[in-house]
Structures are given as C-alpha cells and as structure tokens.
Design a protein around this motif. Structure first.
Motif, PDB file in Angstrom:
ATOM      1  N   GLY A  44       7.348  -6.386   0.574  1.00 14.25           N
ATOM      2  CA  GLY A  44       6.731  -7.626   1.054  1.00 14.25           C
ATOM      3  C   GLY A  44       5.240  -7.468   1.243  1.00 14.25           C
ATOM      4  N   PRO A  45       4.676  -8.153   2.241  1.00  7.08           N
ATOM      5  CA  PRO A  45       3.222  -8.123   2.469  1.00  7.08           C
ATOM      6  C   PRO A  45       2.681  -6.702   2.662  1.00  7.08           C
ATOM      7  CG  PRO A  45       4.246  -9.819   3.823  1.00  7.08           C
ATOM      8  CD  PRO A  45       5.365  -9.051   3.188  1.00  7.08           C
ATOM      9  N   PHE A  46       3.472  -5.848   3.306  1.00  5.80           N
ATOM     10  CA  PHE A  46       3.061  -4.463   3.561  1.00  5.80           C
ATOM     11  C   PHE A  46       2.703  -3.760   2.247  1.00  5.80           C
ATOM     12  CE2 PHE A  46       3.632  -0.003   4.731  1.00  5.80           C
ATOM     13  CZ  PHE A  46       3.226   0.053   6.061  1.00  5.80           C
ATOM     14  N   GLY A  47       3.551  -3.956   1.219  1.00  7.70           N
ATOM     15  CA  GLY A  47       3.308  -3.350  -0.092  1.00  7.70           C
ATOM     16  C   GLY A  47       2.055  -3.888  -0.756  1.00  7.70           C
ATOM     17  N   GLY A  48       1.811  -5.201  -0.586  1.00  8.70           N
ATOM     18  CA  GLY A  48       0.609  -5.808  -1.166  1.00  8.70           C
ATOM     19  C   GLY A  48      -0.664  -5.256  -0.537  1.00  8.70           C
ATOM     20  N   ILE A  49      -0.642  -5.130   0.796  1.00  8.14           N
ATOM     21  CA  ILE A  49      -1.818  -4.610   1.520  1.00  8.14           C
ATOM     22  C   ILE A  49      -2.069  -3.147   1.130  1.00  8.14           C
ATOM     23  CG2 ILE A  49      -2.764  -4.089   3.808  1.00  8.14           C
ATOM     24  CD1 ILE A  49      -0.913  -6.460   4.851  1.00  8.14           C
ATOM     25  N   LEU A  50      -1.006  -2.338   1.126  1.00  4.15           N
ATOM     26  CA  LEU A  50      -1.142  -0.924   0.746  1.00  4.15           C
ATOM     27  C   LEU A  50      -1.641  -0.778  -0.692  1.00  4.15           C
ATOM     28  CD1 LEU A  50       1.842   1.261   2.047  1.00  4.15           C
ATOM     29  CD2 LEU A  50      -0.591   1.720   2.288  1.00  4.15           C
ATOM     30  N   SER A  51      -1.119  -1.585  -1.591  1.00  3.24           N
ATOM     31  CA  SER A  51      -1.515  -1.506  -3.003  1.00  3.24           C
ATOM     32  C   SER A  51      -2.999  -1.808  -3.166  1.00  3.24           C
ATOM     33  CB  SER A  51      -0.682  -2.482  -3.849  1.00  3.24           C
ATOM     34  OG  SER A  51       0.700  -2.186  -3.749  1.00  3.24           O
ATOM     35  N   ALA A  52      -3.494  -2.782  -2.402  1.00  2.00           N
ATOM     36  CA  ALA A  52      -4.919  -3.136  -2.473  1.00  2.00           C
ATOM     37  C   ALA A  52      -5.783  -2.000  -1.934  1.00  2.00           C
ATOM     38  CB  ALA A  52      -5.172  -4.419  -1.686  1.00  2.00           C
ATOM     39  N   LEU A  53      -5.416  -1.473  -0.777  1.00  2.17           N
ATOM     40  CA  LEU A  53      -6.192  -0.380  -0.181  1.00  2.17           C
ATOM     41  C   LEU A  53      -6.183   0.850  -1.089  1.00  2.17           C
ATOM     42  CD1 LEU A  53      -5.018  -0.884   3.492  1.00  2.17           C
ATOM     43  CD2 LEU A  53      -7.422  -0.800   2.808  1.00  2.17           C
ATOM     44  N   ARG A  54      -5.086   1.074  -1.773  1.00  2.66           N
ATOM     45  CA  ARG A  54      -5.008   2.215  -2.691  1.00  2.66           C
ATOM     46  C   ARG A  54      -5.884   1.963  -3.928  1.00  2.66           C
ATOM     47  NH1 ARG A  54       0.547   3.582  -5.760  1.00  2.66           N
ATOM     48  NH2 ARG A  54       0.905   5.472  -4.568  1.00  2.66           N
ATOM     49  N   ALA A  55      -5.926   0.701  -4.403  1.00  2.00           N
ATOM     50  CA  ALA A  55      -6.662   0.373  -5.632  1.00  2.00           C
ATOM     51  C   ALA A  55      -8.171   0.599  -5.474  1.00  2.00           C
ATOM     52  CB  ALA A  55      -6.383  -1.073  -6.033  1.00  2.00           C
ATOM     53  N   GLN A  56      -8.711   0.233  -4.311  1.00  2.00           N
ATOM     54  CA  GLN A  56     -10.145   0.443  -4.054  1.00  2.00           C
ATOM     55  C   GLN A  56     -10.280   0.996  -2.640  1.00  2.00           C
ATOM     56  OE1 GLN A  56     -12.970  -2.598  -5.209  1.00  2.00           O
ATOM     57  NE2 GLN A  56     -11.708  -3.282  -6.902  1.00  2.00           N
ATOM     58  N   ARG A  57     -10.302   2.306  -2.548  1.00  2.00           N
ATOM     59  CA  ARG A  57     -10.222   2.990  -1.259  1.00  2.00           C
ATOM     60  C   ARG A  57     -11.463   2.801  -0.390  1.00  2.00           C
ATOM     61  NH1 ARG A  57      -6.974   7.373  -0.688  1.00  2.00           N
ATOM     62  NH2 ARG A  57      -7.681   7.161   1.465  1.00  2.00           N
ATOM     63  N   ASP A  58     -12.595   2.497  -1.012  1.00  2.00           N
ATOM     64  CA  ASP A  58     -13.859   2.392  -0.247  1.00  2.00           C
ATOM     65  C   ASP A  58     -14.121   0.983   0.274  1.00  2.00           C
ATOM     66  OD1 ASP A  58     -14.132   1.480  -2.866  1.00  2.00           O
ATOM     67  OD2 ASP A  58     -16.283   1.879  -2.920  1.00  2.00           O
ATOM     68  N   LYS A  59     -13.241   0.045  -0.048  1.00  2.00           N
ATOM     69  CA  LYS A  59     -13.454  -1.352   0.349  1.00  2.00           C
ATOM     70  C   LYS A  59     -12.587  -1.723   1.553  1.00  2.00           C
ATOM     71  CE  LYS A  59     -16.275  -2.697  -2.966  1.00  2.00           C
ATOM     72  NZ  LYS A  59     -15.902  -3.541  -4.105  1.00  2.00           N
ATOM     73  N   ALA A  60     -13.134  -2.620   2.380  1.00  2.00           N
ATOM     74  CA  ALA A  60     -12.293  -3.311   3.361  1.00  2.00           C
ATOM     75  C   ALA A  60     -11.648  -4.488   2.620  1.00  2.00           C
ATOM     76  CB  ALA A  60     -13.135  -3.802   4.525  1.00  2.00           C
ATOM     77  N   TRP A  61     -10.497  -4.919   3.095  1.00  2.00           N
ATOM     78  CA  TRP A  61      -9.780  -6.018   2.422  1.00  2.00           C
ATOM     79  C   TRP A  61      -9.518  -7.144   3.403  1.00  2.00           C
ATOM     80  CZ3 TRP A  61      -8.391  -6.328  -2.760  1.00  2.00           C
ATOM     81  CH2 TRP A  61      -8.656  -5.172  -3.531  1.00  2.00           C
ATOM     82  N   LEU A  62     -10.058  -8.321   3.073  1.00  2.00           N
ATOM     83  CA  LEU A  62      -9.750  -9.534   3.830  1.00  2.00           C
ATOM     84  C   LEU A  62      -8.490 -10.123   3.201  1.00  2.00           C
ATOM     85  CD1 LEU A  62     -10.086 -11.953   5.679  1.00  2.00           C
ATOM     86  CD2 LEU A  62     -11.977 -12.741   4.266  1.00  2.00           C
TER      87      LEU A  62
END
Length: 201
Positions: free
Chosen positions: A81-99
């Motif tokens: 669910g949402p947890f996987g989406g958030i983790l996938s984004a943080l993994r894709a660009q580790r130096d960015k914050a994600w809104l």
C-alpha cells in the motif's frame, strides 16, 4: 534561517500515491475527475509549483493508459500500500525529501501545501499535518525527509507497514491544518458526495 542554510536542505520531490485498488469506492479513485481531469494528474499539477520533480506512484498495470506528460514511479516494495510507495520513492532518489499526497484528497489546496513547506523542519524525520478527523498525524500529506528512509526500513523489518505508526514513533513535526477540509480522504461513495457538496460551495 539564512539562505545558505536553506540551500543545504534536501530539495523536495512530489509523489502522488495512486496505486490503491479503491475497493471501498468501487471505482478507481485516481481516475475520478473532480476538477476536469483525472485526479492523479490534478494532484501532480497541484504539487508541481512546490517541487523539483513530481512522480505518480502506481502499479505496473496502471501504465497502460498513462499520460506521457507525467512521470510514473512504480513500486519496488510490492503489496504494501502507501508504505511501499513512500519507500520506493525514497529509495529511487535518496538525497531528496518527498512531499507525498494521496490521490483521494480532492479538496487539497495550494495554501495547505504552501504552509506545510514553509513550516518544514528538515532536521525532523518528517513534517505533517494533524488529522482533523482523529487527531493523529496524517501520513498521506507529509514531507518525508531522506533520514526517514532507514526509519521506514526499520519498521518494515519489524513487520510493520503503517506509515502513520512511523510518524507517531519518530521525530515528526505535526502542524494544525488551517483548512481541515483539505485533508478529507474520499474513500467511499458517501465521502464523494460530501466532497462534491463542499466543492460546490
């Protein structure tokens, strides 16, 4: 905060969570048109002025009719669910914050995003809103800092895939929303009717 300090803060990417199965709604929430276009694209456009890049988090099978003017980010952490989406984004660009915003927030407005970003504390794991509905942090309109990635992985290692629990148990800045309606999740046909009434006013 000096402009030099400001420049060292991680830049912000946007993520629209649109990969849910919408079981309670009975129709795909990301395809609903509240504002003249599919909600996933409307939400991406809403984030664009505030973010470096904006991605729409979706399942592989959703790419079939995907508008090429938008960037898709498919999950690398599956079936969470949402947890996987958030983790996938943080993994894709580790130096960015994600809104991160959910696609089922049709009343979300630029002011609420602006206040979240202006109030952001990059020293914290995340900056979020307090839900006006239950008083708990609202994980699906949150700035997740790069340092939240190991925290999320840690929770995953303990078998917990609830992003809200991560916010509750981490160093999180929690803000009171100026416009509580903006945080209203539309999960059911009844919610949709209520949101339509508010939009018409």
């Amino acid at each position: 905060m000096t402009s030099e300090e400001h420049n060292t803060n991680p830049k912000i990417n946007g993520l629209v969570l649109a990969g849910g199965k919408s079981a309670r709604m009975g129709t795909a929430k990301d395809l609903l048109q509240w504002h003249g276009k599919e909600q996933r694209y409307f939400a991406a456009d809403l984030l664009a002025p505030f973010c470096d890049e904006v991605f729409i988090s979706c399942r592989q099978d959703q790419l079939e009719n995907f508008n090429p003017h938008y960037k898709a980010l498919t999950d690398t952490f599956l079936n969470m669910g949402p947890f996987g989406g958030i983790l996938s984004a943080l993994r894709a660009q580790r130096d960015k914050a994600w809104l991160v915003v959910a696609c089922d927030l049709p009343l979300l407005d630029p002011k609420s995003l602006e206040f979240l970003i202006q109030s952001r504390n990059p020293e914290k794991a995340a900056t979020t809103y307090e839900s006006p509905f239950d008083g708990l942090p609202e994980p699906l309109i949150t700035i997740w800092e790069p340092k939240s990635y190991p925290l999320l992985l840690n929770f995953l290692g303990m078998g917990n895939t609830c992003p809200r629990k991560v916010l509750i148990n981490s160093d999180t800045l929690i803000l009171k929303p100026g416009n509580p309606d903006a945080l209203m999740n539309v999960n059911t046909p009844e919610d949709a009717e209520k949101a339509q009434r508010i939009l018409k006013n």
